[in-house]
Design a protein around this motif. Sequence first.
Motif, short mmCIF file in Angstrom:
data_model
loop_
_atom_site.label_atom_id
_atom_site.label_comp_id
_atom_site.label_asym_id
_atom_site.label_seq_id
_atom_site.Cartn_x
_atom_site.Cartn_y
_atom_site.Cartn_z
N PHE A 179 1.60 -1.55 -0.07
CA PHE A 179 0.08 -0.18 0.11
C PHE A 179 0.85 0.99 -0.09
CE2 PHE A 179 -2.32 3.00 2.77
CZ PHE A 179 -3.21 3.42 1.89
N ASN A 226 0.67 5.19 -0.20
CA ASN A 226 -0.41 7.16 -0.80
C ASN A 226 -1.95 6.61 -1.57
OD1 ASN A 226 2.62 7.79 -0.58
ND2 ASN A 226 2.18 7.48 -2.96
N ILE A 249 -3.15 3.77 -2.53
CA ILE A 249 -3.55 3.29 -3.25
C ILE A 249 -2.82 1.65 -2.74
CG2 ILE A 249 -2.80 2.62 -5.72
CD1 ILE A 249 -2.56 5.59 -5.88
N GLU A 290 -2.70 -4.68 -6.88
CA GLU A 290 -2.84 -4.86 -7.74
C GLU A 290 -4.08 -6.89 -6.85
OE1 GLU A 290 -0.25 -8.53 -9.70
OE2 GLU A 290 1.41 -7.56 -8.14
N TRP A 348 -5.62 -6.20 -4.07
CA TRP A 348 -6.55 -5.86 -3.06
C TRP A 348 -7.39 -5.87 -4.25
CZ3 TRP A 348 -6.53 -5.22 1.58
CH2 TRP A 348 -7.72 -4.58 2.26
N LEU A 354 -12.06 1.84 -0.07
CA LEU A 354 -11.43 0.78 -0.35
C LEU A 354 -12.18 0.29 -0.04
CD1 LEU A 354 -7.83 1.06 1.51
CD2 LEU A 354 -8.23 1.49 -1.28
#
Length: 497
Positions: free
Chosen positions: A238, A240, A242, A245, A247, A275
């Motif tokens: 993880f 910033n 994001i 792939e 997740w 998320l």
Amino acid sequence: MKFYVTTPIYYINAEPHIGHCYTTIAADCLARYHRIKGRNVFFLTGTDEHGDKIAQAADRKGITVEQFTDSMSDVFKTIWKKLNISYNRFIRTTEKEHQETVQNVFRILMDRGDIYPGEYSGYYCVHCEFFIPKTKIEQNNPVCPDCKRPVKVLAEKSYFFRLSKYEKPLLEYFSKNPEMIQPVFRQDEVKNFISQGLTDLSITRQTALWGIESPTPERYSVYVWFDALLNYLTGIGFKNGIPGEYWPPDVQLIGKDILRFHTIIWPAMLMALKLPLPEKIFAHGWWTMGSEKMSKSRGNIINPIDLLNRYGTDGFRYFLLREVPFGLDGEYSEEKFIKRYNSELVNDLSNLVNRTINLVEKLFNSTFPDSGISTQMEQLIDDVLSAVDLCMLNISFTDALDNIWKIVNELNRLLDREKPWNSPIESARNTISQCISGIYIISMLVYPFIPETSRRIWNMLNIKYEDDKIFLNKDALRMVSGRKSGKREILFMRIKP
Ligand code: MSP
């Protein structure tokens, strides 16, 4: 297709026990199964290294907390090696990368107004790492409602996570995604708890001895659970905001003791981060001994190393996955262990392989006969392959093994019925061909459960596999015929009760 599976990260104030092994072996079994189905698997496990009880444990040993966490996380790694755990990453919450994740998430949520400053007044249980509201404590006997240990009184400035805001969104999400919390009988517990109303969660402590610093001027310690849950994001890189792939997680395995953390706080944190939520959170039961939960604090733990040394890794893995339907509690006893080991591993599996290879040596000059596979056997194999697939998707290890044993039992019956050792050679050739094909499929199917045993069978079948080139594939049946058999060995020896 990707498959991301996680275990809880374990507290390292004491040595691993059978409960920790259970979750980790189950996750390993899933990871291996999905790998041999050709999926891109990421399997994360690790250690939860912050909190007062870890600092106190280091203190008791008279070493620094850094020395303590280094040595204890190595203890976990060593046992995972012995248990053949094929994790892709072992995460430690004391890693710099993880501290960055926690501080990063803290900042993001503060910017969004989901973390705000306030004042906490209530109790804290250091053992359970849990804030307990005043209403849950008897004033004349302030002990933790769960573990019954004395609690700390807290009245301090703190930062809060706006958990109450997610009360409705969580309930809505669970009704739209009834598959997320497993087994299904656990869902009501979670929904009822949320329906009673969620209060905002204190996520810092002023006086904690050992934790990640909050990215606020006061530099408090971040609450251990807020820190620990985020390992599932750090673990796959993880950055910033994001997650990358892998997740979201496909399966997160936990014990039922930490269900609420994973089905309330964790999804609320993810909603706040915008998320996607995990596909499945599966809570398994407890191993008990004399009907009490096995735990470090109760001192009624089984030392997994003792069992491993006595009965081997695969015997241990097999027992844990086979004995109790995943999701329910199970009582451990050595008697049960030995009974299952002797009947299923020794009498059924080991004998089948030994008898078959022995007959190949004696009747066919150690060369696997080649008369194909009967339609009945092929049908049985097809049925078992689809049944096992369904069981593994439903995380039902016991049923998967039951299905695999249908082939083991059928082949043993075939040998008993056809008696190839004293039948015409053509008929013997046919019987042994069925057995070899069946054993090959069994070796693939048991690989997620007892991987070392599969390797030993492959040696006897004279097949070499690289770790990343094992595929559950019926077509590969043909590769066995015509080869010389490898050195015969006994897979499991009878244990004298
Ligand atoms: N550190 C937290 C988890 C944080 S995850 C973000 C924690 N650690 S723990 O060391 O106490 O281990 C918890 C897990 O160990 C349980 O959820 C469960 O998976 C397993 N078990 C511990 N005792 C157990 C039994 N007696 N039986 C089966 N499993 C249990 O909580």
